[in-house]
Design a protein around this motif. Structure first.
Motif, mmCIF file in Angstrom:
data_model
loop_
_atom_site.group_PDB
_atom_site.id
_atom_site.type_symbol
_atom_site.label_atom_id
_atom_site.label_comp_id
_atom_site.label_asym_id
_atom_site.label_seq_id
_atom_site.Cartn_x
_atom_site.Cartn_y
_atom_site.Cartn_z
ATOM 1 N N HIS A 105 56.986 52.327 66.049
ATOM 2 C CA HIS A 105 55.495 51.711 65.350
ATOM 3 C C HIS A 105 55.630 50.428 64.659
ATOM 4 O O HIS A 105 56.546 50.385 63.777
ATOM 5 C CB HIS A 105 55.125 52.900 64.477
ATOM 6 C CG HIS A 105 54.714 54.007 65.274
ATOM 7 N ND1 HIS A 105 55.637 55.307 65.297
ATOM 8 C CD2 HIS A 105 53.782 54.455 65.954
ATOM 9 C CE1 HIS A 105 54.949 56.130 66.089
ATOM 10 N NE2 HIS A 105 54.065 55.807 66.610
ATOM 11 N N THR A 107 54.078 49.224 61.336
ATOM 12 C CA THR A 107 53.588 50.039 60.203
ATOM 13 C C THR A 107 52.858 49.493 58.928
ATOM 14 O O THR A 107 52.503 50.026 58.060
ATOM 15 C CB THR A 107 54.629 51.174 59.368
ATOM 16 O OG1 THR A 107 55.757 50.263 58.987
ATOM 17 C CG2 THR A 107 55.250 52.053 60.581
ATOM 18 N N LEU A 159 48.894 51.453 61.479
ATOM 19 C CA LEU A 159 49.810 52.209 62.524
ATOM 20 C C LEU A 159 49.423 51.796 63.868
ATOM 21 O O LEU A 159 48.242 51.829 64.208
ATOM 22 C CB LEU A 159 49.744 53.842 62.309
ATOM 23 C CG LEU A 159 50.674 54.600 63.192
ATOM 24 C CD1 LEU A 159 52.153 54.262 62.398
ATOM 25 C CD2 LEU A 159 50.335 56.085 63.030
ATOM 26 N N TYR A 275 58.310 52.611 56.265
ATOM 27 C CA TYR A 275 59.182 51.629 57.370
ATOM 28 C C TYR A 275 60.689 51.996 57.467
ATOM 29 O O TYR A 275 61.095 52.589 56.566
ATOM 30 C CB TYR A 275 59.029 50.202 56.987
ATOM 31 C CG TYR A 275 59.940 49.761 55.692
ATOM 32 C CD1 TYR A 275 61.045 49.093 56.057
ATOM 33 C CD2 TYR A 275 59.430 50.261 54.593
ATOM 34 C CE1 TYR A 275 61.970 48.712 55.047
ATOM 35 C CE2 TYR A 275 60.284 49.603 53.583
ATOM 36 C CZ TYR A 275 61.477 49.059 53.600
ATOM 37 O OH TYR A 275 62.204 48.636 52.720
ATOM 38 N N GLY A 294 58.510 51.301 62.219
ATOM 39 C CA GLY A 294 58.951 52.372 62.045
ATOM 40 C C GLY A 294 59.485 52.942 63.099
ATOM 41 O O GLY A 294 59.152 52.439 64.191
#
Length: 298
Positions: A105, A107, A159, A275, A294
């Motif tokens: 992801h 973040t 996100l 993160y 992430g």
């Protein structure tokens, strides 16, 4: 019998039906190795600590299902098997780790400094474009929102899923932008076109078309180090479209790093942004930006 370099020796079971009545298996070497077969997956060998972990999970009745590859070498001296619904990875210092895959992801975005030049637009609203390439995955790109009201030392938690799949290796180039007179979506499309057309990326993807399973990890690791820096540099000098290109940063994430980030690395937090990876500083014209990623199990 010699399969994948393993001396299997004598079978210690007859060929036997699996509990679902569809698959078949043989155990070898006093139960230290097995070959499992299913009409949809074929016959594949599994042994050692990976076999032990699969047995602990419930064999083919586990969430992983039947094997879809032999145990094979992966990067950094590891081994792995692919299964219908995931993988088991193994390194001498980690043991066997099972997972469906990894999810990466974006973040958040942090402005250490805002630009001091704006092409007369009166605004410098940052955004980021992410370009991804992974084995057997066509190159693609995604864009964050444009962040308004950003000043020095501004944090923007966010996100967005960038990748979901096996941890065979992935390259991600982030391009930090500031909106002035341009269209952020057109900027993404232009980067996407350059990304797809780049010769090095095309070579990276084409090399993997005939291959499946753990062997992708070893080959990806060898190519990513060469491919990503050159592609990142080419994207950095590519744009001239009304918005300011602040800089690029290339993440080169190989199998072991992805698996460790997803399963063994605690989350960090910076200015409200959770993160596991941060970019280097992307800067130009007084602007200094970082992005954060992430990595979790799928």
């Amino acid at each position: 019998m010699d399969r994948g370099g393993l001396k299997w020796g004598e079978p210690t079971t007859d060929e036997t039906a699996t509990p679902d009545g569809v698959g078949r298996y043989n155990h070898f070497n006093e139960g230290g190795a097995s070959i499992y077969w299913h009409p949809n997956t074929g016959a594949w060998g599994i042994y050692g600590d990976i076999r032990k972990r699969w047995a602990e999970l419930g064999w083919e009745r586990s969430y992983l299902g039947y094997p879809t590859s032999d145990e094979d070498d992966i990067d950094e001296g590891g081994r792995a098997n692919s299964f219908e619904h995931g993988q088991i990875y193994w390194w001498p210092d980690t043991g066997a780790i099972d997972m469906r895959g990894v999810v990466i992801h974006y973040t958040g975005f942090y402005a250490h400094k805002e630009s001091d030049w704006d092409q007369g637009s009166g605004s410098d609203e940052p955004y980021a474009i992410f370009s991804m390439v992974a084995p057997k995955v066509a190159p693609y790109s995604l864009r964050t929102k444009v962040y308004s009201g950003v000043d020095d030392n501004s944090s923007r938690p966010d996100l967005m899923e960038l990748y979901r799949g096996p941890a065979w290796g992935i390259g991600i180039v982030v391009t930090a932008m500031e909106q002035d007179h341009g269209d952020p979506e057109k900027a993404r499309q232009k980067i996407q076109s350059a990304w797809v057309a780049n010769h090095e990326i095309g070579k990276f993807v084409m090399d993997f078309i005939p291959l499946v399973g753990p062997i992708l990890s070893k080959l990806a690791g060898a190519l990513l180090d060469d491919v990503m820096p050159s592609v990142g540099n080419s994207l950095a000098g590519f744009l001239n479209m009304g918005d300011d290109t602040i800089g690029t940063y290339a993440f080169t994430l190989k199998t072991k790093q992805l698996v460790m980030l997803a399963t063994r690395t605690p989350n960090s937090v910076f200015k409200g942004i959770g993160y596991k990876l941060q970019s280097g500083m992307m800067k130009r014209g007084g602007a200094e930006y970082r992005v954060y990623l992430g990595v979790v199990p799928a």
